[in-house]
Write a protein that holds these residues in place. Structure first.
Motif, PDB file in Angstrom:
ATOM      1  N   THR A   1       9.705   3.544  -5.307  1.00 41.74           N
ATOM      2  CA  THR A   1      10.256   3.601  -3.956  1.00 41.74           C
ATOM      3  C   THR A   1      11.131   4.825  -3.735  1.00 41.74           C
ATOM      4  OG1 THR A   1      12.282   2.361  -4.479  1.00 41.74           O
ATOM      5  CG2 THR A   1      10.306   1.082  -3.973  1.00 41.74           C
ATOM      6  N   GLY A   2      11.395   5.596  -4.795  1.00 42.18           N
ATOM      7  CA  GLY A   2      12.246   6.771  -4.675  1.00 42.18           C
ATOM      8  C   GLY A   2      13.695   6.510  -5.015  1.00 42.18           C
ATOM      9  N   ALA A   3      14.035   5.273  -5.415  1.00 40.57           N
ATOM     10  CA  ALA A   3      15.409   4.950  -5.796  1.00 40.57           C
ATOM     11  C   ALA A   3      15.683   5.458  -7.204  1.00 40.57           C
ATOM     12  CB  ALA A   3      15.633   3.446  -5.728  1.00 40.57           C
ATOM     13  N   THR A   4      16.822   6.101  -7.407  1.00 42.56           N
ATOM     14  CA  THR A   4      17.196   6.605  -8.731  1.00 42.56           C
ATOM     15  C   THR A   4      17.656   5.451  -9.602  1.00 42.56           C
ATOM     16  OG1 THR A   4      17.830   8.759  -7.832  1.00 42.56           O
ATOM     17  CG2 THR A   4      18.726   8.165  -9.975  1.00 42.56           C
ATOM     18  N   ILE A   5      17.022   5.313 -10.774  1.00 42.87           N
ATOM     19  CA  ILE A   5      17.325   4.179 -11.662  1.00 42.87           C
ATOM     20  C   ILE A   5      17.807   4.638 -13.038  1.00 42.87           C
ATOM     21  CG2 ILE A   5      15.737   2.611 -10.513  1.00 42.87           C
ATOM     22  CD1 ILE A   5      13.681   3.251 -12.690  1.00 42.87           C
TER      23      ILE A   5
ATOM     24  N   LEU B   1      21.784  19.622 -18.498  1.00 46.79           N
ATOM     25  CA  LEU B   1      21.002  19.578 -17.277  1.00 46.79           C
ATOM     26  C   LEU B   1      20.546  18.138 -17.060  1.00 46.79           C
ATOM     27  CD1 LEU B   1      18.631  22.687 -17.113  1.00 46.79           C
ATOM     28  CD2 LEU B   1      20.379  22.030 -15.463  1.00 46.79           C
ATOM     29  N   ILE B   2      20.532  17.708 -15.811  1.00 49.76           N
ATOM     30  CA  ILE B   2      20.240  16.309 -15.497  1.00 49.76           C
ATOM     31  C   ILE B   2      19.028  16.211 -14.565  1.00 49.76           C
ATOM     32  CG2 ILE B   2      21.113  14.194 -14.427  1.00 49.76           C
ATOM     33  CD1 ILE B   2      22.628  14.820 -16.932  1.00 49.76           C
ATOM     34  N   TRP B   3      18.090  15.356 -14.931  1.00 46.24           N
ATOM     35  CA  TRP B   3      16.966  15.030 -14.049  1.00 46.24           C
ATOM     36  C   TRP B   3      17.081  13.576 -13.617  1.00 46.24           C
ATOM     37  CZ3 TRP B   3      16.449  18.686 -17.754  1.00 46.24           C
ATOM     38  CH2 TRP B   3      15.755  19.869 -17.414  1.00 46.24           C
ATOM     39  N   PRO B   4      17.097  13.281 -12.322  1.00 41.64           N
ATOM     40  CA  PRO B   4      17.105  11.884 -11.878  1.00 41.64           C
ATOM     41  C   PRO B   4      15.734  11.250 -12.113  1.00 41.64           C
ATOM     42  CG  PRO B   4      16.918  13.340  -9.990  1.00 41.64           C
ATOM     43  CD  PRO B   4      17.122  14.223 -11.187  1.00 41.64           C
ATOM     44  N   ILE B   5      15.739  10.058 -12.648  1.00 44.39           N
ATOM     45  CA  ILE B   5      14.491   9.313 -12.870  1.00 44.39           C
ATOM     46  C   ILE B   5      14.419   8.240 -11.796  1.00 44.39           C
ATOM     47  CG2 ILE B   5      13.202   7.867 -14.482  1.00 44.39           C
ATOM     48  CD1 ILE B   5      14.781   9.267 -16.746  1.00 44.39           C
TER      49      ILE B   5
ATOM     50  N   LYS C   1       0.820  -1.211   0.000  1.00 44.63           N
ATOM     51  CA  LYS C   1       0.000   0.000   0.000  1.00 44.63           C
ATOM     52  C   LYS C   1       0.855   1.263   0.000  1.00 44.63           C
ATOM     53  CE  LYS C   1      -4.171  -1.823   2.256  1.00 44.63           C
ATOM     54  NZ  LYS C   1      -3.907  -3.250   2.251  1.00 44.63           N
ATOM     55  N   MET C   2       1.978   1.234   0.724  1.00 41.38           N
ATOM     56  CA  MET C   2       2.815   2.432   0.823  1.00 41.38           C
ATOM     57  C   MET C   2       3.618   2.677  -0.444  1.00 41.38           C
ATOM     58  SD  MET C   2       2.237   3.970   3.656  1.00 41.38           S
ATOM     59  CE  MET C   2       3.586   5.138   3.535  1.00 41.38           C
ATOM     60  N   ASP C   3       4.212   1.617  -0.989  1.00 34.23           N
ATOM     61  CA  ASP C   3       5.126   1.770  -2.125  1.00 34.23           C
ATOM     62  C   ASP C   3       4.547   1.301  -3.449  1.00 34.23           C
ATOM     63  OD1 ASP C   3       7.003   2.822  -0.419  1.00 34.23           O
ATOM     64  OD2 ASP C   3       8.068   0.945  -0.135  1.00 34.23           O
ATOM     65  N   HIS C   4       3.289   0.821  -3.398  1.00 37.53           N
ATOM     66  CA  HIS C   4       2.581   0.426  -4.624  1.00 37.53           C
ATOM     67  C   HIS C   4       3.354  -0.635  -5.411  1.00 37.53           C
ATOM     68  CE1 HIS C   4      -0.108   3.791  -3.833  1.00 37.53           C
ATOM     69  NE2 HIS C   4       0.958   4.519  -3.652  1.00 37.53           N
TER      70      HIS C   4
ATOM     71  N   GLY D   1       8.630  11.359 -12.069  1.00 37.41           N
ATOM     72  CA  GLY D   1       7.892  12.076 -11.038  1.00 37.41           C
ATOM     73  C   GLY D   1       6.961  11.212 -10.224  1.00 37.41           C
ATOM     74  N   VAL D   2       6.905   9.898 -10.530  1.00 38.67           N
ATOM     75  CA  VAL D   2       5.952   9.040  -9.833  1.00 38.67           C
ATOM     76  C   VAL D   2       6.288   8.911  -8.357  1.00 38.67           C
ATOM     77  CG1 VAL D   2       7.153   6.843 -10.238  1.00 38.67           C
ATOM     78  CG2 VAL D   2       4.645   6.884 -10.088  1.00 38.67           C
ATOM     79  N   ASP D   3       7.574   9.028  -8.008  1.00 39.51           N
ATOM     80  CA  ASP D   3       7.960   8.927  -6.601  1.00 39.51           C
ATOM     81  C   ASP D   3       7.398  10.079  -5.788  1.00 39.51           C
ATOM     82  OD1 ASP D   3       9.871  10.387  -8.290  1.00 39.51           O
ATOM     83  OD2 ASP D   3      10.948  10.783  -6.425  1.00 39.51           O
ATOM     84  N   LEU D   4       7.301  11.262  -6.411  1.00 41.77           N
ATOM     85  CA  LEU D   4       6.754  12.436  -5.728  1.00 41.77           C
ATOM     86  C   LEU D   4       5.239  12.470  -5.799  1.00 41.77           C
ATOM     87  CD1 LEU D   4       9.272  15.119  -7.067  1.00 41.77           C
ATOM     88  CD2 LEU D   4       9.322  13.973  -4.846  1.00 41.77           C
TER      89      LEU D   4
END
Length: 632
Positions: free
Chosen positions: A213-217, A205-209, A77-80, A250-253
């Motif tokens: 769970t919020g882990a950068t992949i 410019l770099i955006w982390p994806i 439920k928390m991390d889907h 942006g799914v982590d946010l």
């Protein structure tokens, strides 16, 4: 080949995982009595804590919103995450090796270690890029962000960074942190040439994806300099971690807001996601260089809890031909959703980032609020292909549009759109209604009757193997706690769920033979008997009972399992459990005596003296049992 995790391994992971330790990572818990903890529920907004955890029985329950379950359900439920993903994560957490059915496999131990090294490398790289954004060499990147209305705080919120110009700045940094070239080749952060590996992202410019769970992949990189011969946007290639068809930026946010609001907004780029979130649209995500497809829909449905009880997906596209094409491509996937799908198109062609920059956050919110059903957009886009000034054109347009109207899931609005279509075509309403009806019948003949929708977990790649799907939904009313008998039944179930070790063999036998009057309590009583017969261990006890009851009662079982028992210390707890069970058995004796008294009153002693005397002896034995309970 991926296989189902063996049940005994699932039970082992569940029993060896401290649910309080896991929940502590998300919720601040404080003591709520012997073996009980409570805190503010992470699943709904509240001011006073109603979320309870009982580590001894491995269960959580919120008395406010009703969410409940074991440690596996909590993480899901928390991390889907799916059931299998969750068990594998918890197993890795405690260092337990899982086994799979039918020769199937899960992630190998070496793969788990390799994956963690890649995640660590991405984390270090993200920190490096983020630090570089603050250096003088990143002035062009800073100007780019400022020119689009993003300050330092916004950049930090989304982890935006800068990849220095040159060939090996990131490479040297990660080598210096102990990563070997063999590992770095697998990250996608580096390219390989004749002389070895070098930085893939340079002067961008770099955006982390990140994943759910919020882990950068992975990373997305935007070109800044004219002499950069690469594409405008350059993403991480496919790796062990990064599969672009399964990633939403942006799914982590956004995941909490998506689940809370039952809304998902799909935009086209990283800056659009930033603009939406900063404008109050916290449900915005974007695909990473690919169309919104079937794998993205699986993630979306899981987040939306897409079970037919509501929810909406809003696609935003540019108003140009490419945007229209993208919207129609999204409509092709529409039937995969149960939630309503919409499209929000800015007539001037401005995207959310442009809108926020030129007209402010309110304009972004107005864009999303102006959404219209995706099927309406698809109908009108289709009508543009025909010459509606001719009879032939109108008939062709009707043939193309009728199946779309017939496919509208909400039967209540389908007739209204048939009338709307008649108006757009300038045709008789009855003719259009008949065409829509015929299209619907043809669709049913082609595909068969529509599937029945059950409120079951979405995208259940592997549900708990011990859970059997109910043949039909059962409805239970909540037992009336004001009724003394019902309250007695509830209190006895609380004891049996939370303190099974306190019952003697004689008490267990008496409990199994007890008759529960409230249907919900009776169903749980049956489940307790089934769990006992299956030999459920203490670690499996509550979860086994949860799986034995009908689906609607699983949350109620968790509620009973975490309700604090009114005992201040261990000795008081023993006395309380004994008193509750004695009161239950006294209640059962009272029921039995009433039944025997009724039979006795209906009997003629003269015609059946032996039977009459037997009933009197039974009544006397019951009274002796009752008095013995009172004496304990």
């Amino acid at each position: 080949m991926a296989g189902l995790i063996k049940r005994e391994d699932i039970d082992e992971v569940r029993s060896r995982t401290d649910i309080k330790e896991v929940v502590d990572g998300y919720v601040t818990l404080r003591s709520a009595g012997i073996g009980s903890f409570k805190g503010l529920c992470p699943f709904h907004d509240e001011r006073s804590p109603s979320f309870h955890v009982r580590p001894q029985v491995g269960t959580f329950h919120c008395f406010g919103c009703g969410e409940s379950g074991d440690v596996i359900a909590f993480i899901q439920k928390m991390d889907h995450t799916t059931f299998s993903e969750t068990v594998e994560r918890l197993a890795a957490r405690i260092g337990f090796e899982l086994h799979y059915e039918d020769g199937g496999t899960g992630p190998r131990r070496e793969d788990v270690g390799k994956r963690q090294r890649l995640l660590d490398a991405h984390k270090v790289a993200e920190e490096f890029f983020r630090d570089q954004l603050a250096t003088p060499g990143a002035a062009t990147g800073q100007e780019f962000l400022a020119g689009r209305g993003f300050d330092q705080e916004a950049a930090a919120r989304f982890g935006v960074g800068y990849a220095p110009q040159g060939w090996d700045a990131a490479l040297k940094h990660l080598r210096g942190r102990g990563f070997r070239d063999e590992e770095l080749k697998l990250t996608g952060i580096f390219s390989e040439g004749n002389r070895g590996i070098y930085d893939r992202f340079r002067g961008r410019l770099i955006w982390p994806i990140r994943d759910l769970t919020g882990a950068t992949i992975g990373f997305g990189a935007r070109k800044l300099y004219e002499d950069d011969q690469g594409p405008k946007y350059l993403n991480t290639p496919e790796t062990m971690l990064y599969k672009k068809s399964q990633v939403l930026y942006g799914v982590d946010l956004a995941k909490r807001e998506i689940t809370k609001n039952r809304q998902l907004v799909v935009v086209e780029g990283y800056t659009d996601v930033m603009a939406c979130h900063l404008s109050g649209i916290g449900t915005a995500v974007a695909t990473c260089g690919t169309a919104f497809g079937a794998d993205h829909i699986k993630i979306a449905r899981r987040l939306l809890q897409d079970d037919g009880s509501g929810g909406e997906v809003v696609f935003t596209f540019d108003g140009d031909a490419a945007g229209q094409k993208a919207a129609l491509r999204a409509f092709e996937e529409d039937q995969r959703f149960i939630a309503q799908t919409y499209v929000a198109v800015e007539p001037t062609g401005a995207d959310p980032c442009d809108l926020r920059q030129t007209r402010g956050p309110e304009a972004v919110r107005e864009l999303i609020a102006s959404k219209r059903p995706l099927f309406e957009f698809a109908i009108k886009a289709g009508l543009q292909k025909f010459n509606l000034n001719t009879v032939e054109g109108r008939v062709q347009a009707l043939r193309a549009s009728a199946p779309i109207v017939a496919g509208i899931r909400d039967a209540a609005i389908r007739p209204a759109y048939a009338r709307e279509l008649a108006g757009w075509l300038g045709m008789d309403v009855d003719d259009v209604v008949r065409a829509v009806g015929a299209a619907g019948r043809r669709a049913k003949e082609t595909k068969g009757a529509p599937e029945r929708i059950f409120a079951a977990p979405v995208d259940a790649v592997q549900s708990a193997p011990e859970a059997e799907q109910e043949p039909a939904a059962q409805v239970f009313s909540r037992p009336d706690a004001r009724d003394p008998v019902t309250r007695m039944e509830r209190e006895s179930l609380e004891v049996v769920l939370q303190q099974p070790a306190q019952l003697t063999a004689a008490q267990w036998q008496a409990f199994y033979e007890a008759r529960f009057l409230a249907p919900a309590h009776a169903a749980i009583h049956d489940a307790v008997r089934a769990a006992g017969a299956s030999g459920a261990t203490p670690a499996q006890w509550v979860e086994q009972i949860r799986q034995e009851v009908p689906e609607p009662l699983r949350g109620f079982v968790s509620e009973l399992a975490v309700t604090p028992l009114p005992a201040g210390n261990d000795d008081a707890l023993v006395r309380y459990c004994s008193d509750i069970m004695n009161r239950l058995f006294e209640l059962q004796i009272t029921h039995a005596k009433a039944e025997l008294m009724g039979r006795l009153q209906r009997m003629d002693p003269a015609s059946d003296p032996e039977g009459f005397n037997s009933l009197n002896r039974q009544l006397m034995e019951l009274e002796i049992q009752r008095r013995a309970l009172r004496a304990d």
